[in-house]
Scaffold this motif. Structure first.
Motif, PDB file in Angstrom:
ATOM      1  N   UNK A  23      12.837   4.950 -49.150  1.00 18.68           N
ATOM      2  CA  UNK A  23      13.563   6.208 -49.371  1.00 18.68           C
ATOM      3  C   UNK A  23      13.277   6.773 -50.762  1.00 18.68           C
ATOM      4  N   UNK A  24      13.194   5.918 -51.764  1.00 12.93           N
ATOM      5  CA  UNK A  24      12.839   6.395 -53.104  1.00 12.93           C
ATOM      6  C   UNK A  24      11.468   7.049 -53.112  1.00 12.93           C
ATOM      7  N   UNK A  25      10.496   6.373 -52.492  1.00  6.32           N
ATOM      8  CA  UNK A  25       9.142   6.926 -52.402  1.00  6.32           C
ATOM      9  C   UNK A  25       9.139   8.223 -51.601  1.00  6.32           C
ATOM     10  N   UNK A  26       9.936   8.276 -50.540  1.00  7.12           N
ATOM     11  CA  UNK A  26       9.997   9.470 -49.685  1.00  7.12           C
ATOM     12  C   UNK A  26      10.334  10.706 -50.500  1.00  7.12           C
ATOM     13  N   UNK A  27      11.321  10.597 -51.377  1.00 11.93           N
ATOM     14  CA  UNK A  27      11.760  11.777 -52.123  1.00 11.93           C
ATOM     15  C   UNK A  27      10.722  12.222 -53.144  1.00 11.93           C
ATOM     16  N   UNK A  28       9.921  11.274 -53.627  1.00 13.91           N
ATOM     17  CA  UNK A  28       8.802  11.630 -54.507  1.00 13.91           C
ATOM     18  C   UNK A  28       7.716  12.344 -53.710  1.00 13.91           C
ATOM     19  N   UNK A  61      15.629   6.616 -40.958  1.00 13.85           N
ATOM     20  CA  UNK A  61      15.793   7.887 -40.248  1.00 13.85           C
ATOM     21  C   UNK A  61      17.149   8.509 -40.581  1.00 13.85           C
ATOM     22  N   UNK A  62      18.216   7.697 -40.504  1.00 17.38           N
ATOM     23  CA  UNK A  62      19.559   8.228 -40.777  1.00 17.38           C
ATOM     24  C   UNK A  62      19.662   8.676 -42.232  1.00 17.38           C
ATOM     25  N   UNK A  63      19.083   7.895 -43.156  1.00 19.59           N
ATOM     26  CA  UNK A  63      19.138   8.259 -44.580  1.00 19.59           C
ATOM     27  C   UNK A  63      18.439   9.590 -44.824  1.00 19.59           C
ATOM     28  N   UNK A  64      17.269   9.802 -44.228  1.00 14.90           N
ATOM     29  CA  UNK A  64      16.557  11.066 -44.415  1.00 14.90           C
ATOM     30  C   UNK A  64      17.323  12.231 -43.809  1.00 14.90           C
TER      31      UNK A  64
END
Length: 401
Positions: A246-251, A360-363
């Motif tokens: 999730x951290x990488x996703x937001x980057x 998925x839920x976090x995104x």
């Protein structure tokens, strides 16, 4: 212009900051790489890594999963990831029961509750995605499943982070890491004793009650060391994977805002986005195996008795397996090649379905919470860890939509 010598050092600062350029060179110049200094091999192409992950008869897991463990004279703690068949098969069949589709689905309410809790505590437009959100919530989910007492759930995460951290050049576990491993093991061992006396509806209690067939065919109970080893692994894998993803996703979405916009317009794309995150820059960089006999892969032959880095993160960027491999594309054709982001073969991630559901839920929740945002790039900090990649700090600012 001469090309710099090809040196793969998985303990260097350069590797921690950006491994993908060295992976590209290795795939093209030395797909069967040998490091004379540390006496290990490394595989980077998709067909080689996939073949090695499937060949458990040549590539053994029994000596551990990182270089220091594999080269040590001391066998690793009892744990499913450090087992070969038939022991692995028996343990896996037992543990699979904790991660059936029904069992995973039963965690949905807990996941939503934890995500809502941590997002609800953010009271400013400026916050840190990892420290305030993706760090705390996954460990709550997995340790609750295991039976960890509430007051120790976040402590488990800090022990794991300490044990995996590496300074540049450091191959083995630090003194602080060794202490963290001991503290983790002592905590879980004591918890197993408590559950033996007073079983509850949790995974540790079910492991205590379970019987598995041993090599001689007799049914046997797991001992306290085996249960402690699995509980430790579960806490580590269950906390680190989603936290880093999730951290990488937001980057990555900040760097590719058109992909974030696609999710805002069509939430049905979120599961595909998670798959692309796992392919493009997943949290698990590699596993190390040990060749118990001469091992054959498409790129060549590896002698017996050698550590081998299986670089899944490189395989997932292999130009021979994926089109436009360095493009982050949530709508890419996922039938081109096997995504190795959560492993492959008998040691594929036991909790993969749980990790996917959490992600998925976090995104989905983040799309609602911060449809427009920016990353504060000067505060971005990568982790320096064995096997694991991602960020310890992803400071962001929520923007008016």
């Amino acid at each position: 212009m001469t090309t710099a010598e090809l040196v793969f050092d998985p303990f260097s600062d350069e590797y921690f900051e950006n491994p993908f350029e060295i992976y590209r060179r290795m795939r093209n110049e030395a797909p069967l790489y040998y490091c004379p200094k540390r006496d290990f091999y490394a595989l980077t192409r998709h067909e080689d890594v996939a073949a090695a992950l499937k060949d458990h008869e040549a590539f053994s897991s029994s000596r551990g999963c990182d270089l220091a463990m594999v080269q040590s004279d001391t066998p690793p703690q009892k744990s499913i990831i450090f087992m070969d068949p038939p022991d692995h098969r028996h343990m896996r069949s037992l543990l699979n029961k904790a991660f059936t589709p029904r069992a995973v689905q039963a965690q949905r309410d807990t996941i939503v509750e934890q995500i809502d809790h941590y997002l609800g505590q953010i009271d400013s437009d400026d916050f840190d995605v990892v420290q305030d959100f993706s760090g705390p919530f996954p460990v709550e989910v997995i340790t609750r499943m295991a039976g960890v007492e509430p007051e120790y759930r976040q402590q488990v995460r800090h022990w794991i982070d300490t044990s995996l951290s590496r300074e540049p050049g450091q191959v083995g576990t630090s003194e602080a890491g060794v202490k963290a491993n001991i503290d983790t093991a002592m905590y879980y061992y004591a918890l197993v004793q408590k559950r033996r006396e007073n079983p509850t509806d949790d995974m540790i209690s079910r492991l205590i009650a379970a019987e598995i067939p041993r090599e001689d065919g007799r049914l046997d109970k797991l001992d306290d060391i085996e249960i402690t080893g699995f509980a430790t692994l579960l806490g580590g894998a269950g906390a680190e994977t989603v936290t880093k993803l999730i951290g990488t996703a937001m980057v990555l979405f900040a760097r590719n805002p058109e992909q974030w916009q696609k999710l805002l317009e069509d939430r049905e794309l979120v599961p595909a986005a998670v798959e692309e995150l796992l392919r493009y820059e997943g949290p698990v960089q590699y596993n190390v195996r040990y060749t118990v006999k001469e091992a054959h892969v498409p790129s060549g032959v590896i002698p017996a008795g050698k550590p081998v880095f299986l670089l899944m993160a490189s395989a997932n960027r292999d130009e021979r397996a994926f089109t436009d491999t360095d493009k982050f594309d949530i709508e890419r054709d996922r039938t081109e090649a096997q995504n190795l982001g959560l492993g492959y073969g008998i040691h594929s991630c036991l909790g993969a379905a749980l990790a996917r559901m959490e992600s998925v839920i976090a995104l989905e929740k983040l799309l609602d919470f911060m449809p427009r945002y920016e990353v504060k790039w000067d505060g971005l900090q990568r982790v320096h860890m064995q096997n694991v990649a991602g960020y310890s700090h992803v400071p962001v600012r929520r923007l008016a939509s």
